[in-house]
Motif scaffolding. Structure first.
Motif, PDB file in Angstrom:
ATOM      1  N   MET A 174       0.826  -1.200   0.000  1.00 55.40           N
ATOM      2  CA  MET A 174       0.000   0.000   0.000  1.00 55.40           C
ATOM      3  C   MET A 174       0.865   1.256   0.000  1.00 55.40           C
ATOM      4  N   ILE A 175       1.898   1.262   0.851  1.00 54.98           N
ATOM      5  CA  ILE A 175       2.792   2.413   0.946  1.00 54.98           C
ATOM      6  C   ILE A 175       3.506   2.651  -0.386  1.00 54.98           C
ATOM      7  N   PHE A 176       3.890   1.558  -1.063  1.00 53.23           N
ATOM      8  CA  PHE A 176       4.556   1.687  -2.366  1.00 53.23           C
ATOM      9  C   PHE A 176       3.646   2.382  -3.375  1.00 53.23           C
ATOM     10  N   PHE A 177       2.386   1.945  -3.435  1.00 56.53           N
ATOM     11  CA  PHE A 177       1.454   2.545  -4.397  1.00 56.53           C
ATOM     12  C   PHE A 177       1.192   4.017  -4.065  1.00 56.53           C
ATOM     13  N   TRP A 178       0.977   4.308  -2.768  1.00 58.70           N
ATOM     14  CA  TRP A 178       0.719   5.695  -2.371  1.00 58.70           C
ATOM     15  C   TRP A 178       1.960   6.555  -2.619  1.00 58.70           C
ATOM     16  N   GLY A 179       3.129   6.024  -2.285  1.00 59.21           N
ATOM     17  CA  GLY A 179       4.367   6.775  -2.492  1.00 59.21           C
ATOM     18  C   GLY A 179       4.645   7.019  -3.960  1.00 59.21           C
ATOM     19  N   PHE A 180       4.420   5.987  -4.803  1.00 56.15           N
ATOM     20  CA  PHE A 180       4.644   6.160  -6.234  1.00 56.15           C
ATOM     21  C   PHE A 180       3.675   7.187  -6.815  1.00 56.15           C
ATOM     22  N   SER A 181       2.440   7.182  -6.318  1.00 52.09           N
ATOM     23  CA  SER A 181       1.460   8.152  -6.786  1.00 52.09           C
ATOM     24  C   SER A 181       1.906   9.577  -6.454  1.00 52.09           C
ATOM     25  N   CYS A 182       2.481   9.754  -5.257  1.00 55.26           N
ATOM     26  CA  CYS A 182       3.007  11.076  -4.877  1.00 55.26           C
ATOM     27  C   CYS A 182       4.168  11.474  -5.789  1.00 55.26           C
ATOM     28  N   TYR A 183       5.067  10.499  -6.059  1.00 55.81           N
ATOM     29  CA  TYR A 183       6.190  10.820  -6.948  1.00 55.81           C
ATOM     30  C   TYR A 183       5.696  11.160  -8.354  1.00 55.81           C
ATOM     31  N   TRP A 184       4.700  10.412  -8.824  1.00 55.54           N
ATOM     32  CA  TRP A 184       4.158  10.670 -10.161  1.00 55.54           C
ATOM     33  C   TRP A 184       3.616  12.090 -10.256  1.00 55.54           C
ATOM     34  N   PHE A 185       2.928  12.538  -9.200  1.00 55.55           N
ATOM     35  CA  PHE A 185       2.388  13.904  -9.214  1.00 55.55           C
ATOM     36  C   PHE A 185       3.526  14.922  -9.191  1.00 55.55           C
ATOM     37  N   PHE A 186       4.560  14.637  -8.398  1.00 54.26           N
ATOM     38  CA  PHE A 186       5.733  15.517  -8.365  1.00 54.26           C
ATOM     39  C   PHE A 186       6.365  15.623  -9.760  1.00 54.26           C
ATOM     40  N   ALA A 187       6.550  14.468 -10.423  1.00 55.75           N
ATOM     41  CA  ALA A 187       7.150  14.459 -11.757  1.00 55.75           C
ATOM     42  C   ALA A 187       6.249  15.137 -12.774  1.00 55.75           C
ATOM     43  N   TYR A 188       4.935  14.970 -12.620  1.00 62.93           N
ATOM     44  CA  TYR A 188       3.982  15.592 -13.548  1.00 62.93           C
ATOM     45  C   TYR A 188       4.074  17.112 -13.488  1.00 62.93           C
ATOM     46  N   ILE A 189       4.282  17.653 -12.294  1.00 59.63           N
ATOM     47  CA  ILE A 189       4.382  19.106 -12.134  1.00 59.63           C
ATOM     48  C   ILE A 189       5.650  19.638 -12.788  1.00 59.63           C
ATOM     49  N   TRP A 190       6.764  18.949 -12.590  1.00 58.81           N
ATOM     50  CA  TRP A 190       8.055  19.459 -13.081  1.00 58.81           C
ATOM     51  C   TRP A 190       8.416  18.950 -14.470  1.00 58.81           C
ATOM     52  N   LYS A 191       7.765  17.865 -14.893  1.00 53.51           N
ATOM     53  CA  LYS A 191       7.999  17.315 -16.229  1.00 53.51           C
ATOM     54  C   LYS A 191       9.501  17.093 -16.490  1.00 53.51           C
ATOM     55  N   GLY A 192       9.947  17.402 -17.712  1.00 56.30           N
ATOM     56  CA  GLY A 192      11.357  17.225 -18.051  1.00 56.30           C
ATOM     57  C   GLY A 192      11.797  15.779 -17.912  1.00 56.30           C
TER      58      GLY A 192
END
Length: 396
Positions: free
Chosen positions: A43-61
């Protein structure tokens, strides 16, 4: 470039991701761990990856991959809710491996992956063509709507198990132990907030409300929940250890040993009674029985342990026990039990490997229901507070 609000929010997302990495490490570093820890780590992996995905989506590149988002972006919604239910289920029913019937909880993910593979094949292995496929948006919408249905369903199922186990702990163990389950309730409430906000973002997508802000809302809850989980794992590691709850095999072994001890004691008593032992010898035998049962079972760790419980454990009367303690040890039952609890807490406080345990957690583990009683007895016996004793013991 992201706005200032998005920049600050991205820091929170990265913080949530870092807490997920820390929590997974703490949960899986011990080889002898309950299997339920694996479900919580999932569960923590999925929630953590979702947070990272949102972080990457904001900064792109370079941080953001269109290919990864195309394949698994919508699937993240399907991974948020089943693991928390399975964690609670596997913990309280003491499953030691993954149950084959629980694959049904991941059935939407299996269907999603199969459908995604079909779209990729049907688009001639082209990510660009796949994103233009007529069914591409259908996959995203169906994932969102299924997750919207999953949220309340898994919340209710998790709440049902927690309620049942809370009542069992109150009956079989103690109020202190049942209170430790409150952290599960807190996580379940955070889980509810996530699916409520996520559901609103799905249902109201076609309105004037920008779903991006709703995504930000439930991802913020996820990041804070990950921080809370990491704090609980670090502060109360006993909650995540193999022996926090009574295991069935250990309990069976304990019962066998208890029967053997009782039979041995009964035989000793019968032999000595035949020789008409004196009152002093009887009292000394009672003391030995008390010391034996305390050493082997540590009954004093139960905050509600009383004289009646001890009388039942060693098959002696309350009066005989009180008389033996007073005449041989010059102690009351109350002082004797709390002295054992202080010895237990002193051992835990002196252990460098348990330096991250909170004093409150150690007091609870040693059997104290009241922190004021713990501090009073500890200072009366050692002459210093628990924190000073820990500092001196570890540094010496």
């Amino acid at each position: 470039m992201p706005t200032s609000i998005e920049s600050y929010f991205s820091v929170l997302m990265l913080f949530g991701f870092s807490q997920a990495v820390l929590s997974i490490y703490l949960l899986t570093k011990e080889k002898n761990r309950p299997f339920s820890n694996n479900m919580l780590a999932l569960m923590i992996f999925f929630w953590g990856f979702s947070c990272y995905w949102f972080f990457a989506y904001i900064w792109k590149g370079a941080l953001f991959s269109v290919t990864v988002t195309t394949f698994i972006g919508p699937m993240l919604a399907l991974t948020l809710f089943p693991p928390i239910y399975l964690y609670v289920k596997y913990l309280f029913y003491e499953f030691k491996s993954f149950q084959k019937w629980d694959h049904i909880h991941f059935l939407p993910i299996y269907i999603y992956l199969s459908f995604t593979l079909f779209l990729f094949l049907d688009s001639d292995f082209s990510i660009e063509q796949m994103r233009k496929h007529k069914w591409f948006s259908l996959r995203r919408d169906m994932s969102a709507y299924i997750a919207t249905l999953q949220g309340p369903l898994y919340f209710w199922m998790t709440h049902k198990i927690l309620k049942r186990w809370h009542l069992k702990l109150e009956k079989d163990f103690s109020e202190i132990e049942s209170r430790k389950l409150e952290w599960f309730r807190t996580i379940n409430i955070c889980f509810a907030i996530v699916f409520i906000i996520g559901g609103i973002s799905t249902i109201l997508r076609i309105t004037l409300i920008n779903p991006f802000y709703l995504y930000m809302g439930y991802h913020a809850i996820m990041a804070l929940s990950l921080f809370y989980i990491a704090t609980m794992i670090y502060k109360y590691p006993l909650l995540f250890s193999q022996n926090f709850f009574f295991q069935k095999e250990a309990k069976h072994t304990e019962e066998v040993e208890e029967m053997e001890v009782e039979e041995s004691i009964v035989m000793d008593l019968e032999e000595k009674e035949q020789k008409e032992i004196s009152q002093i010898e009887k009292e000394q035998l009672i003391i030995k029985k008390i010391e034996k049962v305390m050493k082997e079972k540590k009954l004093y760790q139960d905050p509600n342990f009383n004289l009646n419980d001890l009388a039942g454990a060693i098959s002696e009367s309350r009066n005989a026990i009180s008389m033996a303690l007073n005449q041989n040890l010059n102690k009351t039952f109350y002082f004797y039990i709390n002295e054992l609890r202080i010895q237990e807490s002193s051992m835990l406080l002196s252990d460098p490997s348990k330096a991250h345990f909170s004093i409150e957690g150690i007091a609870s583990q040693s059997g104290f229901k009241s922190m004021s009683v713990f501090y009073r007895f500890f200072k009366e016996i050692h002459g210093v507070t628990p924190s000073v004793y820990r500092k001196n013991a570890i540094n010496s």
